[in-house]
Motif scaffolding. Structure first.
Motif, PDB file in Angstrom:
ATOM      1  N   GLU B  10      30.078  49.148  24.494  1.00  0.00           N
ATOM      2  CA  GLU B  10      29.133  49.415  25.590  1.00  0.00           C
ATOM      3  C   GLU B  10      29.359  48.492  26.776  1.00  0.00           C
ATOM      4  O   GLU B  10      28.433  48.161  27.518  1.00  0.00           O
ATOM      5  CB  GLU B  10      27.691  49.208  25.080  1.00  0.00           C
ATOM      6  CG  GLU B  10      27.250  50.202  24.025  1.00  0.00           C
ATOM      7  CD  GLU B  10      25.901  49.831  23.399  1.00  0.00           C
ATOM      8  OE1 GLU B  10      25.344  48.755  23.722  1.00  0.00           O
ATOM      9  OE2 GLU B  10      25.401  50.639  22.590  1.00  0.00           O
ATOM     10  N   MET B  11      30.593  48.040  26.973  1.00  0.00           N
ATOM     11  CA  MET B  11      30.908  47.096  28.051  1.00  0.00           C
ATOM     12  C   MET B  11      30.422  47.609  29.405  1.00  0.00           C
ATOM     13  O   MET B  11      30.660  48.752  29.778  1.00  0.00           O
ATOM     14  CB  MET B  11      32.420  46.877  28.129  1.00  0.00           C
ATOM     15  CG  MET B  11      32.968  46.006  27.014  1.00  0.00           C
ATOM     16  SD  MET B  11      32.453  44.258  27.143  1.00  0.00           S
ATOM     17  CE  MET B  11      33.515  43.729  28.503  1.00  0.00           C
ATOM     18  N   LEU B  12      29.791  46.741  30.155  1.00  0.00           N
ATOM     19  CA  LEU B  12      29.357  47.078  31.500  1.00  0.00           C
ATOM     20  C   LEU B  12      30.575  47.164  32.415  1.00  0.00           C
ATOM     21  O   LEU B  12      31.525  46.383  32.264  1.00  0.00           O
ATOM     22  CB  LEU B  12      28.410  45.997  32.027  1.00  0.00           C
ATOM     23  CG  LEU B  12      27.173  45.747  31.161  1.00  0.00           C
ATOM     24  CD1 LEU B  12      26.400  44.555  31.689  1.00  0.00           C
ATOM     25  CD2 LEU B  12      26.299  46.983  31.106  1.00  0.00           C
ATOM     26  N   PRO B  13      30.536  48.087  33.379  1.00  0.00           N
ATOM     27  CA  PRO B  13      31.693  48.232  34.273  1.00  0.00           C
ATOM     28  C   PRO B  13      32.145  46.898  34.907  1.00  0.00           C
ATOM     29  O   PRO B  13      33.335  46.586  34.911  1.00  0.00           O
ATOM     30  CB  PRO B  13      31.185  49.222  35.330  1.00  0.00           C
ATOM     31  CG  PRO B  13      30.153  50.044  34.612  1.00  0.00           C
ATOM     32  CD  PRO B  13      29.508  49.120  33.627  1.00  0.00           C
ATOM     33  N   PHE B  14      31.207  46.088  35.390  1.00  0.00           N
ATOM     34  CA  PHE B  14      31.618  44.855  36.069  1.00  0.00           C
ATOM     35  C   PHE B  14      32.187  43.836  35.072  1.00  0.00           C
ATOM     36  O   PHE B  14      33.100  43.071  35.419  1.00  0.00           O
ATOM     37  CB  PHE B  14      30.440  44.240  36.840  1.00  0.00           C
ATOM     38  CG  PHE B  14      30.849  43.140  37.782  1.00  0.00           C
ATOM     39  CD1 PHE B  14      31.865  43.324  38.720  1.00  0.00           C
ATOM     40  CD2 PHE B  14      30.214  41.900  37.750  1.00  0.00           C
ATOM     41  CE1 PHE B  14      32.236  42.303  39.593  1.00  0.00           C
ATOM     42  CE2 PHE B  14      30.574  40.878  38.627  1.00  0.00           C
ATOM     43  CZ  PHE B  14      31.590  41.081  39.542  1.00  0.00           C
ATOM     44  N   LEU B  17      35.706  44.796  34.633  1.00  0.00           N
ATOM     45  CA  LEU B  17      36.510  44.388  35.796  1.00  0.00           C
ATOM     46  C   LEU B  17      36.880  42.906  35.696  1.00  0.00           C
ATOM     47  O   LEU B  17      37.986  42.498  36.069  1.00  0.00           O
ATOM     48  CB  LEU B  17      35.722  44.654  37.094  1.00  0.00           C
ATOM     49  CG  LEU B  17      36.442  44.399  38.413  1.00  0.00           C
ATOM     50  CD1 LEU B  17      37.615  45.356  38.603  1.00  0.00           C
ATOM     51  CD2 LEU B  17      35.484  44.517  39.598  1.00  0.00           C
ATOM     52  N   LEU B  18      35.951  42.088  35.204  1.00  0.00           N
ATOM     53  CA  LEU B  18      36.196  40.646  35.084  1.00  0.00           C
ATOM     54  C   LEU B  18      37.063  40.313  33.869  1.00  0.00           C
ATOM     55  O   LEU B  18      37.592  39.205  33.766  1.00  0.00           O
ATOM     56  CB  LEU B  18      34.868  39.896  34.935  1.00  0.00           C
ATOM     57  CG  LEU B  18      33.906  39.917  36.116  1.00  0.00           C
ATOM     58  CD1 LEU B  18      32.575  39.285  35.717  1.00  0.00           C
ATOM     59  CD2 LEU B  18      34.490  39.160  37.308  1.00  0.00           C
ATOM     60  N   LEU B  40      40.525  36.809  40.476  1.00  0.00           N
ATOM     61  CA  LEU B  40      39.159  36.301  40.274  1.00  0.00           C
ATOM     62  C   LEU B  40      38.987  34.935  40.942  1.00  0.00           C
ATOM     63  O   LEU B  40      37.935  34.298  40.797  1.00  0.00           O
ATOM     64  CB  LEU B  40      38.857  36.168  38.775  1.00  0.00           C
ATOM     65  CG  LEU B  40      39.000  37.431  37.923  1.00  0.00           C
ATOM     66  CD1 LEU B  40      38.694  37.118  36.460  1.00  0.00           C
ATOM     67  CD2 LEU B  40      38.077  38.550  38.444  1.00  0.00           C
ATOM     68  N   GLY B  50      31.410  32.745  41.890  1.00  0.00           N
ATOM     69  CA  GLY B  50      30.716  33.999  41.618  1.00  0.00           C
ATOM     70  C   GLY B  50      31.172  34.628  40.312  1.00  0.00           C
ATOM     71  O   GLY B  50      30.374  35.246  39.593  1.00  0.00           O
ATOM     72  N   ALA B  51      32.440  34.463  39.986  1.00  0.00           N
ATOM     73  CA  ALA B  51      32.961  35.020  38.737  1.00  0.00           C
ATOM     74  C   ALA B  51      32.420  34.233  37.538  1.00  0.00           C
ATOM     75  O   ALA B  51      32.132  34.804  36.486  1.00  0.00           O
ATOM     76  CB  ALA B  51      34.489  35.021  38.753  1.00  0.00           C
ATOM     77  N   ALA B  54      28.894  35.472  37.085  1.00  0.00           N
ATOM     78  CA  ALA B  54      28.882  36.832  36.555  1.00  0.00           C
ATOM     79  C   ALA B  54      29.205  36.839  35.063  1.00  0.00           C
ATOM     80  O   ALA B  54      28.601  37.589  34.283  1.00  0.00           O
ATOM     81  CB  ALA B  54      29.888  37.694  37.321  1.00  0.00           C
ATOM     82  N   ASP B  57      26.101  35.500  33.317  1.00  0.00           N
ATOM     83  CA  ASP B  57      24.992  36.451  33.405  1.00  0.00           C
ATOM     84  C   ASP B  57      25.142  37.566  32.374  1.00  0.00           C
ATOM     85  O   ASP B  57      24.176  38.012  31.761  1.00  0.00           O
ATOM     86  CB  ASP B  57      24.939  37.044  34.824  1.00  0.00           C
ATOM     87  CG  ASP B  57      23.727  37.952  35.002  1.00  0.00           C
ATOM     88  OD1 ASP B  57      22.594  37.460  34.795  1.00  0.00           O
ATOM     89  OD2 ASP B  57      23.901  39.139  35.309  1.00  0.00           O
ATOM     90  N   THR B  58      26.389  37.982  32.181  1.00  0.00           N
ATOM     91  CA  THR B  58      26.688  39.034  31.205  1.00  0.00           C
ATOM     92  C   THR B  58      26.313  38.584  29.790  1.00  0.00           C
ATOM     93  O   THR B  58      25.734  39.348  29.011  1.00  0.00           O
ATOM     94  CB  THR B  58      28.200  39.368  31.277  1.00  0.00           C
ATOM     95  OG1 THR B  58      28.489  39.812  32.602  1.00  0.00           O
ATOM     96  CG2 THR B  58      28.596  40.441  30.285  1.00  0.00           C
TER      97      THR B  58
END
Lengths: 131, 131, 131, 131
Positions: B10-14, B17-18, B40, B50-51, B54, B57-58
């Motif tokens: 269920e990985m989030l799109p962002f 990307l990271l 990155l 920011g990376a 992020a 936060d994930t």
């Protein structure tokens, strides 16, 4: 080359990846835009909080750089974000960073991220160390 | 399907990307890894702040999700990061998120991001609203 | 005079007003106690959030001082608190501050404030500039 | 009784101890003053960071209360302060709190603390949970 052209020509790799577009830059205010692409989202499809923070961090750091004496550098030492509203996929965001403090040792910048309708998405306050 | 397989599916799109890779997940601790790719980075080539935010936060959001009752959701309402050391391009980071508080209305998670050598890169504390 | 006696003999005026009592001090950990007096409360009678933050700030600053080279000073440049549970009037609190980072330019300390029953009241993270 | 008189008649014990004086109050802005007394100081004799945070916290909480529906309550769940300049003993400070967000579940207030000369002393952002 003017300031805006210079900043645009020196885009950071991660800011490129996010699609950050600088709109206007001065030592007193940095304005940039970003489109909420699908690959920047969480689920449901709203901008990932991390992307919001990365957008703001880029603006605050740029603002600091425009206030440094030649030969100085900067690094973000801390950042605080309040998230207020989601930014849906496809929406267009504006970030506006203004200085809270511009000192010799630290600078503090605050960035408001808003939607095209003027809804506040996040408020970010960050401290930059002057190196 | 076990919890780790479920989170990975269920990985989030962002997070995709990271390049966030979940290593182990439980309601008490989330561990993930991330490689500092060139795209990155900031300039010089160290991971963009920011990376880092992020990534953390994930993890904190995932930890919260694993503690929700069925039918509940969550959103990050605030996040605070202290940046301690840079993470150079090519390095491999580990993020470890543990709960500070798991309440009915809010949960608070703290994430430590470290290098393979054990150097602390950032400490992130975030509040999740339970919806 | 040992370290604890020295710190006790140099109590800051505001720490005196709050009734902060240092229990043990070392460069690695500061422990102090405080009783929730009526005049430190909000309404209903639980410790005012400001008193919680002041208690923790005192500990983090003391920890930094114990790590400074002679001739250096320090000032708190930022502080972040998460409030988890109220501390009722009459209760006895413990604050325990430990370093997150001890660098040449900045130190970061984190303080956990708990009740006698071990309930976490607040978590405070602060950055001290080394002057 | 008007709003200002009501707020003054309901002073919190800790706000009394600090000498907080409400100047004007409305659901859109809270203004208060405070004199930097000796017993509120650190060493050297400038206002203790904890007293700055307590002053601001009082204002943000008051602002929230003025925006609550009858029967609701509020508690501060997190607070972030940037300290910009010291406030010397004897000086007179003004705190001005304005809302960043006034939602059903949370409110966010920001307080600027300044000296009589207009120097920014601290910027405080806090989240109030609506109960």
């Amino acid at each position: 080359m003017d300031l805006l052209a210079r900043i645009r020509s020196e885009m950071l790799p991660f800011a490129e990846l996010l699609g950050v577009e600088f709109v206007s830059v001065s030592p007193e205010k940095i304005v940039a835009a970003m489109t909420v692409r699908k690959d920047l989202c969480t689920r449901p499809a709203v901008l990932h909080g991390g992307a919001v923070m990365a957008f703001a961090d880029t603006l605050g750091a740029t603002g600091t750089i425009l206030n440094l004496k030649e030969g100085s550098g900067t690094t973000t030492i801390e950042s605080k974000t309040n998230f207020i509203a989601p930014a849906p996929v496809g929406s267009r965001l504006t970030g506006e960073a203004t200085p809270v403090h511009r000192g010799r040792r630290t600078m503090i910048w605050q960035t408001r991220v808003t939607t095209a309708e003027g809804q506040l998405v996040a408020l970010v306050t960050q401290t930059q160390l002057v190196l």
